[in-house]
Design an enzyme around this catalytic site. Structure first.
Site, PDB file in Angstrom:
ATOM      1  N   TYR A   1       7.491 -17.897 -13.265  1.00 20.42           N
ATOM      2  CA  TYR A   1       7.230 -17.491 -11.884  1.00 20.42           C
ATOM      3  C   TYR A   1       7.469 -18.668 -10.932  1.00 20.42           C
ATOM      4  O   TYR A   1       7.116 -19.806 -11.216  1.00 20.42           O
ATOM      5  CB  TYR A   1       5.799 -16.975 -11.716  1.00 20.42           C
ATOM      6  CG  TYR A   1       5.546 -15.635 -12.365  1.00 20.42           C
ATOM      7  CD1 TYR A   1       6.568 -14.884 -12.941  1.00 20.42           C
ATOM      8  CD2 TYR A   1       4.256 -15.102 -12.408  1.00 20.42           C
ATOM      9  CE1 TYR A   1       6.318 -13.661 -13.535  1.00 20.42           C
ATOM     10  CE2 TYR A   1       3.997 -13.873 -13.004  1.00 20.42           C
ATOM     11  CZ  TYR A   1       5.025 -13.166 -13.567  1.00 20.42           C
ATOM     12  OH  TYR A   1       4.773 -11.953 -14.162  1.00 20.42           O
TER      13      TYR A   1
ATOM     14  N   GLY B   1       2.322   4.535  -0.066  1.00 20.96           N
ATOM     15  CA  GLY B   1       2.432   5.170   1.246  1.00 20.96           C
ATOM     16  C   GLY B   1       3.701   4.797   1.970  1.00 20.96           C
ATOM     17  O   GLY B   1       3.724   4.653   3.198  1.00 20.96           O
TER      18      GLY B   1
ATOM     19  N   GLY C   1       6.713  -0.853  -7.369  1.00 14.98           N
ATOM     20  CA  GLY C   1       7.520  -1.547  -6.371  1.00 14.98           C
ATOM     21  C   GLY C   1       7.240  -1.098  -4.945  1.00 14.98           C
ATOM     22  O   GLY C   1       8.111  -1.222  -4.071  1.00 14.98           O
TER      23      GLY C   1
ATOM     24  N   SER D   1       3.226  -3.583 -12.084  1.00 18.23           N
ATOM     25  CA  SER D   1       3.836  -2.736 -11.057  1.00 18.23           C
ATOM     26  C   SER D   1       3.091  -1.411 -10.895  1.00 18.23           C
ATOM     27  O   SER D   1       3.683  -0.334 -10.982  1.00 18.23           O
ATOM     28  CB  SER D   1       5.320  -2.472 -11.365  1.00 18.23           C
ATOM     29  OG  SER D   1       5.994  -1.952 -10.226  1.00 18.23           O
ATOM     30  N   PRO D   2       1.785  -1.461 -10.655  1.00 20.76           N
ATOM     31  CA  PRO D   2       0.998  -0.225 -10.551  1.00 20.76           C
ATOM     32  C   PRO D   2       1.393   0.657  -9.376  1.00 20.76           C
ATOM     33  O   PRO D   2       1.102   1.857  -9.392  1.00 20.76           O
ATOM     34  CB  PRO D   2      -0.438  -0.739 -10.392  1.00 20.76           C
ATOM     35  CG  PRO D   2      -0.293  -2.105  -9.803  1.00 20.76           C
ATOM     36  CD  PRO D   2       0.953  -2.660 -10.435  1.00 20.76           C
ATOM     37  N   LEU D   3       2.060   0.084  -8.373  1.00 18.97           N
ATOM     38  CA  LEU D   3       2.533   0.887  -7.237  1.00 18.97           C
ATOM     39  C   LEU D   3       4.042   1.123  -7.315  1.00 18.97           C
ATOM     40  O   LEU D   3       4.654   1.582  -6.354  1.00 18.97           O
ATOM     41  CB  LEU D   3       2.177   0.200  -5.905  1.00 18.97           C
ATOM     42  CG  LEU D   3       0.698  -0.071  -5.660  1.00 18.97           C
ATOM     43  CD1 LEU D   3       0.481  -0.594  -4.240  1.00 18.97           C
ATOM     44  CD2 LEU D   3      -0.149   1.162  -5.907  1.00 18.97           C
TER      45      LEU D   3
END
Length: 330
Positions: free
Chosen positions: A53, A225, A220, A216-218
């Site tokens: 990272y 929303g 990307g 990556s729970p959303l």
């Protein structure tokens, strides 16, 4: 904050994992430290990073930012369950010198010492294999890990991006060796929009007592929303989310998802995190806030209770693959 055991271990970790991939590339050191302080104040004790990272010529930068935060004192290191990863090529130009990447015993030994130096600590709680190394046998990997445990440099080992059969193979070989606890966690891509892990990876993790740590729970930003923000003139979708929205079918699916949550008076991103917390085997999703506001939103998700009606509606919008092997066989 709520806590759970990490898989079959006695280690207690928060139901949210603070992901640090944005620290350095998108969030400067001062703001990164502020986010980590806020996370600790909120009771988040699980911090995830990786040696690569920082990316490009700045590989290792994220670990250094975390190490500088630990060096501020205040029992920061003692309060944190620290997870990092090994596998990636650490060469700034992308060309690895032989044995300077993947999971050979030589590279594991080299990589852990480099991570410890950047992190300014003498041990890593959870040392994760960032990817499958098809050229290195698990007998060699576990021999290297056993030495690191005996030296006190790491406590547990985990995997990331492993298929189910590799989770099984790794732990069967660990059991045959004896004296090795094997993998205790698997970090995989898993969210409402990407549920393939339910077919093999999560069942294997549950069978062998691994805690599942979704990244990556959303998806990307797709589940955060994105259409609502677009309509309101906010931050436009990019990357994976933008690619998905270019497909009319996928866009209609996301619109249905946002409409459903609007009906229930919930924020999409918070509901997506809360849904993961209802899933069997999940220890906690990795959240990678760029700002303090995003961290606050993630923390609210831990207390969010999703009704059976809403859970049913989410399954209708994003149907999972079904159980294995019934999903692909009689």
């Amino acid at each position: 904050m709520k806590y759970t055991q990490l898989g079959r271990t006695g280690l207690k970790v928060s139901r949210l994992v603070l992901g640090t991939m944005n620290f350095g590339p998108q969030t400067d050191e001062a703001d990164s430290h502020a986010i980590m302080d806020a996370a600790l104040d909120a009771g988040i004790n699980f911090v995830d990073t990786a040696n690569v990272y920082g990316w490009g010529e700045n590989k290792g930068r994220t670990e250094s930012i975390i190490g500088n935060w630990f060096a501020k004192g205040g029992e920061r290191r003692d309060k944190v369950v620290l997870a990092t990863k090994v596998y990636g090529n650490m060469g700034a130009d992308g060309a690895a010198w032989p044995n300077h990447d993947k999971l050979s015993a030589v590279n594991i030994r080299r990589a852990v010492d480099a991570s410890l130096k950047r992190l300014r600590t003498d041990y890593i709680d959870l040392y994760q294999f960032h990817h499958v190394d098809r050229n290195t046998p698990f007998e060699e990997i576990w021999q290297a890990i056993d030495v690191l445990v005996q030296q006190g440099k790491i406590v547990y080992a985990g995997s990331s991006n492993f298929p189910g059969y590799k989770v099984a193979q790794a732990n069967e070989i660990a059991a045959r060796r004896g004296g090795t606890i094997g993998l205790v966690s698997e970090q995989c891509l898993y969210n409402l929009a990407e549920r393939r892990a339910e077919m093999e990876v999560i069942p294997a993790a549950q069978e062998y007592g691994l805690g599942v740590i979704p990244w990556s729970p959303l998806h990307g930003g797709l589940l955060g929303g994105v259409i609502k923000k677009e309509v309101q003139g906010g931050r436009r979708a990019s990357g994976r989310a933008a690619d998905a929205l270019a497909d009319p079918t996928a866009r209609a699916q996301i619109q249905s998802y946002e409409d459903l949550l609007d009906k229930h008076g919930l924020e999409p991103g918070e509901a997506a995190l809360a849904w993961l917390l209802t899933r069997p085997g999940v220890t906690g999703p990795i959240v990678g806030p760029r700002t303090a506001e995003q961290l606050e939103s993630a923390i609210r998700a831990v207390e969010l209770e999703l009704s059976e009606e809403l859970l049913t509606g989410l399954d209708e919008v994003f149907p999972g693959p079904g159980p294995s092997p019934e999903a692909f066989a009689w």
